[in-house]
Design an enzyme around this catalytic site. Structure first.
Site, PDB file in Angstrom:
ATOM      1  CB  SER A 158      -2.866   2.287   1.907  1.00 10.56           C
ATOM      2  OG  SER A 158      -1.726   2.818   2.491  1.00 10.56           O
ATOM      3  CG  ASP A 187       2.051   0.240   4.077  1.00 11.60           C
ATOM      4  OD1 ASP A 187       1.398   1.083   4.723  1.00 11.60           O
ATOM      5  OD2 ASP A 187       2.023   0.178   2.835  1.00 11.60           O
TER       6      ASP A 187
HETATM    7 MG    MG Z   1      -0.219   1.976   3.761  1.00  9.70          MG
END
Ligand code: MG
Length: 456
Positions: free
Chosen positions: A102, A248
């Protein structure tokens, strides 16, 4: 909850995360994949990666583990985490693994485990997986039952088409927005410019080489958005978007080239969704109060949860929420799927701007305004625990919420302190109506923590 922090390795409820060339070895990754393959009893898994240089190594290690358990694996290649989540549900797979760390720097990598409804494993399920990992008794398929790899190149197009079905591309196209985007050479690189193009935007994209060499820290917070802000100003763009490495989370930059703060990504998405689809909204305990005020304007209710996508997503499912997420730029719209998705947030923002006929600054002026400060103190788990206990003692009797870490409401604002699940540090958020009040609250809290004499 068990969480085993070793230097540069974290094994806990958000999966396994470590540094390549150090703690994150092929053996470790294979054993985790075997654990997952055992957990889902050799059923079908969707596998995707972000752009990190370690992804090929990690993917082969994970494949070996899954195939050895007899899992058929649908390899969808480089894609955002939300694409993996979406594909798990659309292919009716039993689970998914996303290989990505991430917003962590490029030397890190990690596995995220996804269940059949596209949501990450919750704490209880992650504990079951960890038990299998520690027991080391994995499912072993014989030579006739070994899993097979199925390559599927359709995932990104499917993801785009699901968003286009949910949004109203015609409305966005009519506005002909000029959009600057910084994909940080992460997973957004392979999908975001295409989505924007299909939405009829004039796209000015930077850092779209899926090389995994990040041009700046990949966390989409104001201090990492300088390049994008500059691009917006130079190009006269209507808006700027920045994604983290697994796409995301989303941050927004106004037409003036100023970051609006990642907390407002969810506020804008909620404003958009609630206008056409009234219903409950869910967000974590540390998300801006602006969301609470906004939701109240629509006569809806905001339900708070502990921090963590799975906590928000599970509650959203239970409450039949129409929108939700986290103040770090993570937006979930269940009508598309149950994961935080920067592409859904982009479509929501663009359509909202188009329908309202406003600039980003004008839109911001119409929203409840708060000033938030975020920070962290690097410390080991023992110090973190001691700080949390001491804070709890020291604020006893005040308006205190212990749902996750400590949140204290004051007359002028609130603060929230919590030990990170993924890194050796505690995170602090302070919010008030004005910058001055926020700074006063911040200083008071820092004085209390420093007064504990615990050191880092
Ligand atoms: Mg992320």
């Amino acid at each position: 909850m068990r969480s085993i922090p070793i230097r540069n390795l974290k094994i806990g409820i958000s999966g396994v995360r470590g540094v390549v060339g150090d703690t994150l070895t092929p053996g470790l990754l294979t054993r985790f994949a075997q654990s997952f393959g055992t957990y889902i009893n050799g059923a079908m898994v969707v596998l995707g990666t972000d752009t990190r240089s370690s992804n090929e190594m990690a993917k082969e290690a994970v494949l070996a583990g899954l195939l050895s358990c007899g899992c058929p694996v649908v390899d969808i290649g480089i894609c955002p985490v939300p694409t993996v989540q979406l594909m798990v549900t659309r292919l009716r797979a039993r689970g998914g693994i996303a290989i990505t760390a991430s917003h962590n720097p490029a030397e890190w990598n990690a596995l995220k485990f996804i269940r059949d409804d596209g949501i990450f494993l919750n704490a209880f399920q992650a504990q079951e997986l960890l038990d299998i990992y520690h027991q080391g008794e994995f499912r072993r398929a014989g030579y006739r039952e070994l899993g097979r790899v199925i390559r599927d190149d359709s995932a990104l197009d499917l993801h785009i088409s699901e968003i286009m079905k949910w949004a109203d591309p015609e409305t966005i196209r009519k506005r002909r927005l000029r959009v600057a985007v910084d994909c940080c050479n992460g997973a957004g690189s392979v999908i975001t410019p295409k989505l924007l193009d299909l939405l009829g935007c004039e796209v000015i994209a930077i850092n779209t080489d899926p090389t995994g060499i990040f041009p700046h820290h990949p966390e989409p917070v104001p201090e990492n958005l300088e390049q994008l802000c500059d691009l917006v100003r130079r190009s006269g763009a209507d808006i700027g978007f920045a994604q983290d490495a697994d796409a995301d989370r989303l941050a927004i930059v106004s037409e003036e080239g100023k970051p609006i703060g990642e907390e407002y990504t969810l506020v804008i998405a909620a404003d958009f969704v609630l206008r056409r689809d009234p219903g409950p909204v869910v967000a974590n305990v540390a998300t801006t109060k602006a969301l609470e005020d906004l939701v109240a304007r629509f006569g809806s209710k905001l339900i708070r949860t502990p921090v963590g996508e799975v906590n928000v997503a599970e509650r959203m499912k239970r409450e039949r929420a129409v929108v939700g997420g986290e103040g770090n730029g993570g937006v979930i719209v269940p009508r598309v799927h149950m994961g935080r998705d920067s592409l859904v947030a982009i479509a929501a923002t663009l359509q909202h701007l188009s329908e309202m006929g406003k600039t980003v600054s004008e839109l911001m002026d119409s929203l409840p305004r708060y000033f938030m400060m975020k920070g962290k103190i690097e410390c080991g788990p023992d110090t973190a625990r001691a700080i949390m206990l001491e804070l709890e003692r020291s604020y006893r009797g005040e308006r205190i919420d212990l749902m996750d870490g400590i949140k204290v409401e004051k007359d002028t604002g609130w603060f929230h302190v919590r030990a990170s699940q993924t890194e050796p540090l505690i995170r602090i958020s302070v919010e008030a109506r004005t910058e001055e009040d926020a700074r006063t609250l911040w200083e008071e809290l820092m004085r209390r923590i420093e007064g504990m004499g615990l050191g880092g």
